[in-house]
Write an enzyme that holds these catalytic residues in place. Structure first.
Site, short mmCIF file in Angstrom:
data_model
loop_
_atom_site.label_atom_id
_atom_site.label_comp_id
_atom_site.label_asym_id
_atom_site.label_seq_id
_atom_site.Cartn_x
_atom_site.Cartn_y
_atom_site.Cartn_z
N ASP A 64 31.32 14.84 49.63
CA ASP A 64 31.58 14.08 50.87
C ASP A 64 31.07 14.79 52.13
O ASP A 64 30.86 14.15 53.15
CB ASP A 64 33.08 13.79 51.01
CG ASP A 64 33.93 15.05 50.94
OD1 ASP A 64 33.38 16.16 50.78
OD2 ASP A 64 35.18 14.94 51.02
N HIS A 65 30.86 16.09 52.08
CA HIS A 65 30.47 16.82 53.29
C HIS A 65 28.95 16.85 53.49
O HIS A 65 28.44 16.41 54.51
CB HIS A 65 30.97 18.27 53.22
CG HIS A 65 32.41 18.44 53.55
ND1 HIS A 65 33.42 17.87 52.83
CD2 HIS A 65 33.03 19.16 54.52
CE1 HIS A 65 34.59 18.22 53.35
NE2 HIS A 65 34.38 19.00 54.38
N ASP A 119 39.79 22.87 50.93
CA ASP A 119 39.56 22.24 52.22
C ASP A 119 40.88 22.24 52.97
O ASP A 119 41.93 21.91 52.40
CB ASP A 119 39.07 20.79 52.03
CG ASP A 119 38.60 20.23 53.35
OD1 ASP A 119 37.39 20.20 53.58
OD2 ASP A 119 39.46 19.86 54.17
N ARG A 379 39.32 17.85 64.71
CA ARG A 379 38.91 19.13 65.33
C ARG A 379 37.90 18.88 66.42
O ARG A 379 36.97 18.10 66.24
CB ARG A 379 38.28 20.05 64.27
CG ARG A 379 39.31 20.53 63.31
CD ARG A 379 38.79 21.57 62.35
NE ARG A 379 39.95 22.06 61.62
CZ ARG A 379 39.94 22.44 60.35
NH1 ARG A 379 38.81 22.45 59.68
NH2 ARG A 379 41.05 22.86 59.78
N SER A 535 39.08 25.81 59.44
CA SER A 535 38.66 25.46 58.09
C SER A 535 39.09 26.50 57.05
O SER A 535 39.38 27.64 57.35
CB SER A 535 37.15 25.32 58.10
OG SER A 535 36.59 25.68 56.89
N ARG A 537 36.95 27.38 54.77
CA ARG A 537 35.68 27.87 54.21
C ARG A 537 35.71 29.36 53.95
O ARG A 537 35.87 30.16 54.86
CB ARG A 537 34.52 27.48 55.14
CG ARG A 537 34.60 28.02 56.54
CD ARG A 537 33.55 27.41 57.45
NE ARG A 537 33.88 26.03 57.78
CZ ARG A 537 33.52 25.42 58.90
NH1 ARG A 537 32.80 26.03 59.81
NH2 ARG A 537 33.87 24.16 59.13
C1 MIC Z 1 36.32 21.22 58.11
O1 MIC Z 1 36.89 20.22 58.46
O2 MIC Z 1 36.12 22.19 58.86
C2 MIC Z 1 35.85 21.32 56.68
C3 MIC Z 1 34.39 21.25 56.70
O3 MIC Z 1 36.31 20.21 55.96
C4 MIC Z 1 36.39 22.60 56.12
C5 MIC Z 1 35.82 23.00 54.85
C6 MIC Z 1 34.49 23.59 54.96
O4 MIC Z 1 34.21 24.36 55.87
O5 MIC Z 1 33.70 23.33 54.05
C7 MIC Z 1 37.90 22.69 55.99
O6 MIC Z 1 38.57 22.09 56.78
O7 MIC Z 1 38.40 23.44 55.16
FE1 SF4 Z 2 35.60 16.14 56.15
FE2 SF4 Z 2 36.87 18.29 57.09
FE3 SF4 Z 2 36.16 16.29 58.71
FE4 SF4 Z 2 38.07 15.91 56.98
S1 SF4 Z 2 38.10 17.36 58.67
S2 SF4 Z 2 36.40 14.51 57.42
S3 SF4 Z 2 37.39 17.11 55.24
S4 SF4 Z 2 34.80 17.65 57.58
#
Ligand code: MIC
Ligand code: SF4
Length: 643
Positions: A64-65, A119, A379, A535, A537
């Site tokens: 999905d990313h 995630d 975010r 995140s 990550r």
């Molecule tokens: C995000 O919202 O920052 C992400 C991308 O979903 C991350 C995961 C990632 O960095 O791959 C998260 O929230 O954990």
């Molecule tokens: Fe995707 Fe993270 Fe955004 Fe949710 S917050 S839509 S998991 S990138």
């Protein structure tokens, strides 16, 4: 004494440790989820652990990313994850099927079960009464292998909801209110439990919006009870059989209680560049806008989309505004297509995006220079949109849609009374985009498809006797993982290639950091409070590891990032006296004598600053388990040693 809902579920899953605040407990994990941006690493780690089939009740891999395929990398990663999933017993949600959290809620989540996901927004599952926690990829890999997952036994906060939301006031406004009160650090070490009469007036998707954004509080997770509304949702998903009733005991004791009267909630926005910088629309006042993005795991349910369609009906998006809409899942998109709401959106001029994270992670739709963008996401960290000076406001779908029409920030209450949006009795169910794993006996026939961008996990070494190195970076408070390891369309395709992605580490704060750290060979990073928020990550730990970072010394850490540092074998240190932050500058020569002995035997760690002669005592809070992980040089080595 009665129990909270959190205690009930944790109790049923605890396999190690006792219920003592601040102490570590080990829990059994029933379900896991991964997404593609963290998934490739998690599956490389799972392979390295060497367990043939997952041991959880259900593990799901989502794509999905990284869905913008502007080169071979992402497509290769999708195939890699698909093949790994098939072989090792994992369900595979194909690209196009939707955002992991939305699809998991619809098709897999079960009240009372534990879920960890690579995630940070995994707590979305709290909307149907799960204990759902965001974790690093390595923790998820270990849990898939049947390993225990450890959390610090949390403080439990009761949010007592009374009343009912007024017309056009949304679940998003509720969580923005909680963020306004508690701040982005306020939830650290806590589980937020929603209770009270007001719960009954919130649908499952609304509850999930609230638990989803509990991640922005820094909370371990958030949870709602499982009641008749949960049952109805699961029934409409043809999964009524997994429903159980769950709630806290009447006389449960909480560490903290927050009262929220839903009828007093009004439309709000989180202003640039922090999710807790919350103001009411009237406080912000008149503001011309350039862009509106609707979607993300926070606000992309059918209910959200139907409200948006209602507002857009018969109107045209303002000429100065670009509106994009990404429904959260194939199910949602399909229902909008069948009930005509999609046509309404298209007619109004919305740019329909695929069901994926998209602009939320900077995968397209970056705003214009200095552009003001209203987003229904969770975010708004600086630069995350892909435009460094983009001004991102987080709002409800109702505010987003009404503003897209007006061209200025608009209070949807100006639209008059809101019609009732009833949850469907039946969702359209077609799981044809979820691939089942192969039978165990056919495992050997599945070939793992590994593209050239997939590089192995970086090398780790056992903790050294002593460390002598320089300070390679000094940063402020509230550093997010988007600062440490930026995302976006250009960098995300490198998620499976730590050497390549490391070239972007901390470049938002200091373009020269990767080069400098490599030249230094070994180094220490110094930071302020709430370091590593955001995140899950693990790349934010693996890239520094690859660049030779041995320790991170800060005023305080965010939960998941601290765990990721430990998993990577990087020592997480805190200042004993916060004022000592001023006693280290970039480039200073630092020495930690007898480091291994200090860690192994719980002795005080002191950093000697050779450049200015200061002695800096540090706190290094480790449990027996995390101490052994650090000594072994990370969780992978530790797991291999202990298996
Ligand atoms: C995000 O919202 O920052 C992400 C991308 O979903 C991350 C995961 C990632 O960095 O791959 C998260 O929230 O954990
Ligand atoms: Fe995707 Fe993270 Fe955004 Fe949710 S917050 S839509 S998991 S990138």
């Amino acid at each position: 004494m009665g129990l909270t809902l959190t205690e009930k579920i944790l109790k049923a899953h605890t396999v190690d440790g006792t219920f003592e605040k601040g102490k570590e407990i080990g829990i059994r994990i029933d379900q896991t989820l991964t997404q593609d941006a963290t998934g490739t690493m998690a599956y490389l780690e799972f392979e390295a652990i060497g367990i043939p089939r997952v041991k959880t009740e259900r593990s799901v891999a989502y794509i999905d990313h990284n869905t913008l395929q502007s080169g071979f990398e992402n497509a290769d990663d999708h195939r890699f994850i698909g093949s790994i999933a098939k072989k090792h017993g994992i369900y595979f949600s194909r690209p196009g099927n939707g955002i992991c959290h939305q699809v998991h809620l619809e098709r897999f989540g079960i009240p009372g079960k534990t879920l960890i996901g690579s995630d940070s927004h995994t707590p979305t599952g709290g909307g149907i009464g799960m204990i759902a926690i965001g974790a690093g990829g390595l923790d998820v890999a270990v849990a898939m292998g049947g390993g225990t997952y450890y959390i610090t036994y949390p403080n439990i906060v009761k949010v007592n909801l009374t009343g009912k939301l007024g017309s056009w006031c949304a679940a998003k406004d509720v969580i923005l209110e909680v963020l306004r009160r508690m701040s982005v650090k306020g939830g650290v070490g806590k589980v937020i439990e929603y209770c009270g009469e007001g719960v009954k007036s919130l649908s499952v998707p609304e509850r999930a919006t609230i638990t989803n954004m509990g991640a922005e509080l820094g909370a371990t997770t958030s949870i709602f009870p499982s009641d008749e509304i949960t049952k109805q949702f699961l029934k409409a998903q043809k999964r009524e059989d997994v429903w159980v009733e769950l709630s806290a005991d009447e006389d449960a004791v909480y560490d903290e209680v927050i009262d929220i009267d839903l009828s007093k909630i009004e439309p709000m926005a989180a202003c640039p560049h922090m999710p807790d910088n919350v103001k009411t629309l009237s406080e912000i006042g008149e503001m011309k806008i350039d862009q509106v993005c609707i979607g993300s795991c926070t606000n992309s349910s059918l209910q959200d989309m139907m409200k948006v369609a209602h507002i857009l009906k018969g109107k045209t998006v303002h000429p100065d505004v670009s509106l994009s809409i990404a429904p959260g899942s194939k199910q949602v998109l399909n229902m909008l297509a069948q009930n005509g709401a999609l046509a309404v959106m298209i007619d109004a001029g919305a740019r329909i995006l695929e069901s994926a994270c998209g602009p939320c992670i900077g995968m397209g739709q970056s705003p214009n220079s200095k552009g003001i963008s209203l987003r229904t996401f969770n975010r708004n960290f600086e630069g995350r949109s892909g435009t460094k000076d983009g001004q991102i406001y987080l709002v409800s779908p109702e505010v987003a849609a009404s503003s897209a029409i007006a061209g200025v920030l608009t209070d949807p209450r100006s639209l008059g009374d809101m019609p009732e949006f009833k949850m469907p009795d039946e969702f359209i169910i077609n799981d044809n985009m979820i691939e089942l794993p192969c039978d165990e006996k056919d495992m050997d026939k599945v070939e793992i498809l590994r593209g050239p961008n997939i590089k192995p996990f970086p090398k780790t070494e056992p903790l050294e006797e002593s460390v002598e190195c320089k300070c390679s970076l000094k940063v402020e408070d509230n550093i997010t993982t988007d600062h440490i390891m930026p995302a976006g369309a250009k960098i995300l395709p490198l998620r499976s290639n730590i050497p390549a992605i490391s070239e972007h580490c901390f470049t938002v704060c200091d373009e020269n950091f990767p080069k400098r750290a490599k030249e230094m060979g070994k180094s220490i990073i110094v930071g302020g409070a709430n370091y590593g928020q955001g995140s899950s990550r693990e790349h934010a730990a693996l890239a520094p590891l690859y660049l030779g970072v041995k320790a991170v010394l800060v005023k305080s850490f965010a939960r998941i990032h601290r765990a990721n540092l430990i998993n990577a074998g990087i020592l997480p240190l805190q200042f004993e006296n916060e004022a000592d932050y001023d006693k280290i500058s970039l480039g200073d020569e630092l020495v930690i004598e007898n480091l291994r002995d200090c860690v192994a035997n719980g002795k005080q760690i002191v950093i000697e600053n050779k450049t200015n002669g200061a002695s800096i005592p540090c706190i290094c809070e480790l449990t027996d388990r995390t101490r052994d992980i650090i000594l072994a040089g990370g969780l992978l080595s530790y797991t291999r040693e202990n298996m």
